[in-house]
Design a protein around this motif. Structure first.
Motif, PDB file in Angstrom:
ATOM      1  N   GLU A 151       0.825  -1.209   0.000  1.00  0.00           N
ATOM      2  CA  GLU A 151       0.000   0.000   0.000  1.00  0.00           C
ATOM      3  C   GLU A 151       0.867   1.270   0.000  1.00  0.00           C
ATOM      4  O   GLU A 151       0.570   2.232  -0.716  1.00  0.00           O
ATOM      5  CB  GLU A 151      -0.910  -0.016   1.226  1.00  0.00           C
ATOM      6  N   MET A 152       1.911   1.260   0.776  1.00  0.00           N
ATOM      7  CA  MET A 152       2.792   2.441   0.842  1.00  0.00           C
ATOM      8  C   MET A 152       3.483   2.690  -0.492  1.00  0.00           C
ATOM      9  O   MET A 152       3.637   3.845  -0.927  1.00  0.00           O
ATOM     10  CB  MET A 152       3.811   2.261   1.960  1.00  0.00           C
ATOM     11  N   ILE A 153       3.886   1.596  -1.144  1.00  0.00           N
ATOM     12  CA  ILE A 153       4.521   1.761  -2.460  1.00  0.00           C
ATOM     13  C   ILE A 153       3.546   2.365  -3.455  1.00  0.00           C
ATOM     14  O   ILE A 153       3.887   3.258  -4.246  1.00  0.00           O
ATOM     15  CB  ILE A 153       5.054   0.404  -2.957  1.00  0.00           C
ATOM     16  N   GLN A 154       2.302   1.902  -3.412  1.00  0.00           N
ATOM     17  CA  GLN A 154       1.296   2.446  -4.316  1.00  0.00           C
ATOM     18  C   GLN A 154       1.033   3.914  -4.025  1.00  0.00           C
ATOM     19  O   GLN A 154       0.905   4.734  -4.941  1.00  0.00           O
ATOM     20  CB  GLN A 154       0.010   1.633  -4.196  1.00  0.00           C
ATOM     21  N   LYS A 155       0.945   4.279  -2.768  1.00  0.00           N
ATOM     22  CA  LYS A 155       0.711   5.671  -2.409  1.00  0.00           C
ATOM     23  C   LYS A 155       1.880   6.563  -2.846  1.00  0.00           C
ATOM     24  O   LYS A 155       1.689   7.694  -3.309  1.00  0.00           O
ATOM     25  CB  LYS A 155       0.510   5.793  -0.899  1.00  0.00           C
ATOM     26  N   LEU A 156       3.097   6.083  -2.670  1.00  0.00           N
ATOM     27  CA  LEU A 156       4.257   6.863  -3.107  1.00  0.00           C
ATOM     28  C   LEU A 156       4.240   7.082  -4.612  1.00  0.00           C
ATOM     29  O   LEU A 156       4.575   8.171  -5.103  1.00  0.00           O
ATOM     30  CB  LEU A 156       5.550   6.161  -2.682  1.00  0.00           C
ATOM     31  N   ALA A 157       3.858   6.050  -5.359  1.00  0.00           N
ATOM     32  CA  ALA A 157       3.790   6.212  -6.807  1.00  0.00           C
ATOM     33  C   ALA A 157       2.720   7.222  -7.195  1.00  0.00           C
ATOM     34  O   ALA A 157       2.921   8.053  -8.095  1.00  0.00           O
ATOM     35  CB  ALA A 157       3.499   4.852  -7.453  1.00  0.00           C
ATOM     36  N   ILE A 166      -7.992  -0.822  -1.544  1.00  0.00           N
ATOM     37  CA  ILE A 166      -7.460   0.339  -0.830  1.00  0.00           C
ATOM     38  C   ILE A 166      -7.273   1.538  -1.754  1.00  0.00           C
ATOM     39  O   ILE A 166      -6.733   2.564  -1.340  1.00  0.00           O
ATOM     40  CB  ILE A 166      -6.109  -0.012  -0.164  1.00  0.00           C
ATOM     41  N   ASP A 167      -7.734   1.417  -3.002  1.00  0.00           N
ATOM     42  CA  ASP A 167      -7.579   2.512  -3.954  1.00  0.00           C
ATOM     43  C   ASP A 167      -8.904   3.191  -4.269  1.00  0.00           C
ATOM     44  O   ASP A 167      -9.035   3.860  -5.290  1.00  0.00           O
ATOM     45  CB  ASP A 167      -6.949   1.994  -5.250  1.00  0.00           C
ATOM     46  N   HIS A 225      -6.464  -2.536   9.624  1.00  0.00           N
ATOM     47  CA  HIS A 225      -5.963  -1.616   8.610  1.00  0.00           C
ATOM     48  C   HIS A 225      -6.887  -0.415   8.551  1.00  0.00           C
ATOM     49  O   HIS A 225      -8.072  -0.505   8.889  1.00  0.00           O
ATOM     50  CB  HIS A 225      -5.903  -2.313   7.245  1.00  0.00           C
ATOM     51  N   TYR A 226      -6.352   0.703   8.122  1.00  0.00           N
ATOM     52  CA  TYR A 226      -7.164   1.926   8.107  1.00  0.00           C
ATOM     53  C   TYR A 226      -6.721   2.827   6.966  1.00  0.00           C
ATOM     54  O   TYR A 226      -5.571   2.786   6.498  1.00  0.00           O
ATOM     55  CB  TYR A 226      -7.037   2.664   9.440  1.00  0.00           C
TER      56      TYR A 226
END
Length: 790
Positions: free
Chosen positions: A10-16, A345-346, A151-152
């Motif tokens: 999830e963090m990788i996706q958010k960073l992208a 989560i998107d 998760h949140y």
């Protein structure tokens, strides 16, 4: 800080996403600055750099310069800044702040309902938890309440409609439960932040009981959390729209939609204690671990009511209600209780822009429908794999026999039954979801003509026109997701038909096998019967021999006698016994001996009755029905013994009529003789009784009129039905003693009396004729034969 695979992904996706957004904003800012520089070089006025000229899409606040819309001409006179601001919610959410002390007081003082205790009961019963310094876990990694798997995603939506995820920079790593609490405990409370939130999106996945209680504490001012917890535990898809006539202001503000269906239990996941789930969570080939899952999506509009609305219901207690502006500050709450790893989560990211709370609510609901498709499709695939034929089915006879014939554990019957019923329940859940959505979101809600749910159509303002345009596109997306669910329901129905066919084939093959086994078992039973019969015959063969040897083996028998006497006695005893047993072993022989035995005892009885009659004595047992009292059976064919319908009805009326005294009424009619009694056939009832009961006895000569001959004629059945009533009182009439209920001329003749008793035990009508009928004799005019009417 330990990170699991899901969090890292999830963090990788958010960073992208943040990187792409940052580069896009930087490009737009560069274009704006270049155009401003070009305008100043040519002597023109530079375009204004307002906050609404360029939408901010980055998570950080590095850039304060925002790009202009492409439609802008960059002139100060025709700027659309005000119009752009009016498309989104502008009023910020009120400041809110909560702490752990207030949370403890809430846990102790709040009046929790039964549904609340089902979810947070473990927290309320834990007295040590409320006395700890830190109520939330402080250790990293796995904890007892499994909050490390929660998760949140929490977003603050600004005045530009862009949702920015809350990411707090803690000085030290904290547990997952503590991080969630830090994100939900305050709204617009940080004075250092210049960007105020007009909306809050709170999404919590698989919360622990303690996090459920924290959500209850922080969201109670906006939502009826007791109602939300109850809807989570009800195992039913349901929708509660805005209720403007409710006395609870939270019901007036909120719109709640809950979904309930089934999912496959994921690895290392456990269902909630209040969720129905399979006891075996293993992922075996012949087992599908299924759990009930549920989620809630809720919207709450904050602020003052936009206006009153009148209740048109005739029996309504609340006549005036309150509605709220759809462009008021808002909260969207999503609680997902899914014991798996299939969350989306998107659904929300910083590239989207929400004009108001209802749009964010519908987008969140659309994501739930999409996740429901994934979960239900996974269940369908697992069930299909469970009932699918093996790959070697066409080549292996053993594999075919397993599917055609049931084993001792009823494996395939249980499997087909479970699969068929599970798919049917899944279809019911899908129908509930589709029905609940379409029942609430009618055409009036989508076009703005509804007075109770988000009123306001395109003609109100440009803000509403833009919103309704977006709602139209959003409706198409949600309907597409619903059609996907309905397609899964159709696939389930097809699979149910296939499973039913497999089950029918299994039952047919098993039935054939069982019938074959029954035939084999019957053959074994017959063979055992033959063996028992043979054993019985052998035993009976030695029985007379044993008797003879026992007699000659007594001490009173002279041992010096020769074997001649023994042989003679043996032949006298054994030969008749063997002959009798052999004849009884056949059907004709058994019938013969039964007939002869009956005749023998009948003769003995008759002789005894005759002997005692010589002394004027009649034994009591002679009047009781016995085998030798029975009359000879009628040997005539069935068609000769049948009666017409009229005669049969008359005979039944005669039999069912009780006897009456001759002083009061006729023998077959209680009515007086002068009272006509006409039947439907046109004749009197007495005539019908005469036709049914009068019997004419034919004699060969006039002298053959004695009682012996009368009884013999009756026994031989030499009689016929006539329509004459033979009750004349002329010469030759034999009177009837009705008080004694037997003919007087028969009571003094023992032989005839015995014959009468024998005849009276025969046909029922003959006994009633002798008892109630009148017996008379008369002569025919034309011949020498006599005639007697009974």
């Amino acid at each position: 800080m330990a990170l699991d695979a899901a969090t890292a992904k999830e963090m990788i996706q958010k960073l992208a996403e943040d990187r792409a957004t940052y580069l896009d904003t930087l490009t737009r800012a560069h274009d704006v600055l270049a155009r401003a520089l070009e305008a100043s070089a040519t002597g023109k006025s530079p375009p204004p750099l307002t906050s609404d000229a360029v939408r901010r899409n980055t998570v950080t606040s590095t850039l304060d310069i925002e790009s202009l819309k492409k439609s802008s001409t960059f002139s100060p006179d025709d700027s659309d800044t005000d119009d752009d601001e009016s498309l989104f919610v502008q009023a910020p959410l009120p400041k809110e702040s909560y702490d752990e002390d207030g949370f403890r007081r809430h846990l102790r003082a709040y009046k929790w309902t039964c549904s609340d205790r089902e979810i947070v009961g473990s927290v309320l019963d834990n007295k040590q938890l409320l006395q700890r310094t830190a109520i939330f876990p402080v250790t990293l990694g796995p904890v007892d309440d499994r909050s490390h798997l929660s998760h949140y995603s929490i977003f603050d939506v600004g005045k530009d409609g862009a949702p920015l995820q809350i990411q707090r920079a803690d000085s030290k790593p904290v547990s997952r439960a503590q991080a969630i609490w830090n994100s939900i405990k305050s709204i617009n409370a940080d004075a250092s932040r210049t960007r105020e939130a007009v909306g809050r999106i709170t999404i919590v996945r698989e919360p622990s009981p303690l996090l459920f209680a924290a959500l209850h504490y922080t969201m109670t001012p906006h939502f009826d959390m007791d109602e939300i917890f109850r809807m989570l535990t009800e195992d039913k898809t349901k929708a509660e729209r805005h209720r403007p006539f409710s006395t609870d202001h939270r019901h007036q503000r909120s719109f709640v939609f809950t979904l309930d269906f089934y999912t496959i239990i994921g690895d290392e996941c456990l269902p909630m204690t209040w969720q129905k789930a399979d006891e075996d969570h293993g992922m075996a080939k012949s087992h599908v671990p299924i759990s009930r899952c549920s989620s809630v999506v809720a919207l709450s509009l904050v602020g003052q009511p936009s206006g009153p609305v009148k209740n048109k219901a005739r029996r309504a207690e609340q006549k005036i209600g309150q509605i709220f502006d759809p462009f008021a500050p808002w909260h969207v709450l999503s609680i997902q209780s899914y014991p798996d790893w299939r969350h989306s989560i998107d659904a929300h990211n910083s590239t989207r822009h929400y004009v108001n709370g209802p749009e964010a609510f519908l987008i969140t609901l659309r994501a739930e429908f999409k996740d429901a498709q994934k979960r239900l499709m996974e269940v369908y695939n697992r069930i299909s794999d469970l009932v699918r034929m093996p790959s070697n089915f066409m080549f292996s006879e053993v594999a075919r026999d397993k599917l055609l014939f049931e084993d001792e554990h009823f494996t395939y019957s249980r499997r087909y039954f479970w699969a068929h019923q599970s798919l049917g329940i899944m279809n019911e859940d899908i129908q509930e979801m589709s029905h609940s959505f379409r029942k609430v979101f009618t055409d009036s809600v989508w076009d703005g003509s509804s007075k109770l749910v988000w009123p306001g159509d395109e003609s109100v303002s440009s803000r509403y026109a833009n919103w309704r345009k977006r709602m139209k596109k959003l409706r198409e997306d949600i309907e597409s997701e619903l059609r996907g669910l309905e397609n899964i329901a159709a696939m389930n129905s097809d699979k149910m038909k296939e499973i039913k066919g497999l089950r029918d084939n299994l039952f047919s093959g098993t039935s054939v096998l069982e019938s074959r086994r029954s035939v084999d078992q019957a053959m074994i039973t017959v063979q055992q019967g033959h063996n028992i019969k043979l054993l019985t015959l052998v035993t009976i063969f030695f029985l007379p021999l044993t008797f003879v040897t026992s007699v000659f083996g007594m001490e009173i028998i002279d041992n010096e006698q020769g074997f001649l006497n023994f042989g003679i006695v043996t032949c006298v005893i054994c030969v008749p016994t063997y002959f009798l047993i052999g004849s009884l072993n056949t059907t004709s022989g058994a019938h013969f001996w039964r007939k002869k035995t009956k005749q023998f005892f009948t003769g003995i009885g008759q002789m005894a009755v005759t002997f005692f009659a010589l002394f004027g004595y009649r034994p009591q047992w002679a009047n009781r029905p016995s085998s030798f009292h029975s009359a000879p059976s009628d040997t005539r064919p069935l068609h000769q013994r049948s009666q017409s319908a009229k005669e049969g009805m008359a005979a039944r009326d005669h039999i069912s009529s009780p006897p009456t005294s001759p002083r009061n009424a006729t023998p077959f009619n209680r009515r007086p003789s002068n009272t006509p009694n006409t039947s439907r056939e046109g004749g009197s009832q007495n005539e019908l009784h005469q036709a049914a009961t009068t019997t004419t006895i034919q004699f060969e000569d006039e002298e053959d009129t004695g009682p012996k001959h009368l009884i013999r004629k009756l026994d031989q059945g030499d009689h016929r039905k006539t329509n004459s009533w033979g009750s004349s009182n002329g010469n030759g009439t034999m009177s009837m003693d009705r008080s004694a209920r037997q003919p007087t001329f028969l009571s003094r003749i023992p032989e005839v009396d015995a014959q009468r008793d024998e005849a009276s035990q025969g046909e029922g009508w003959l006994n009633r004729v002798l008892t109630w009928g009148s017996v008379s004799t008369k002569k025919k005019k034309g011949g020498g034969k006599g005639e007697r009417e009974v």
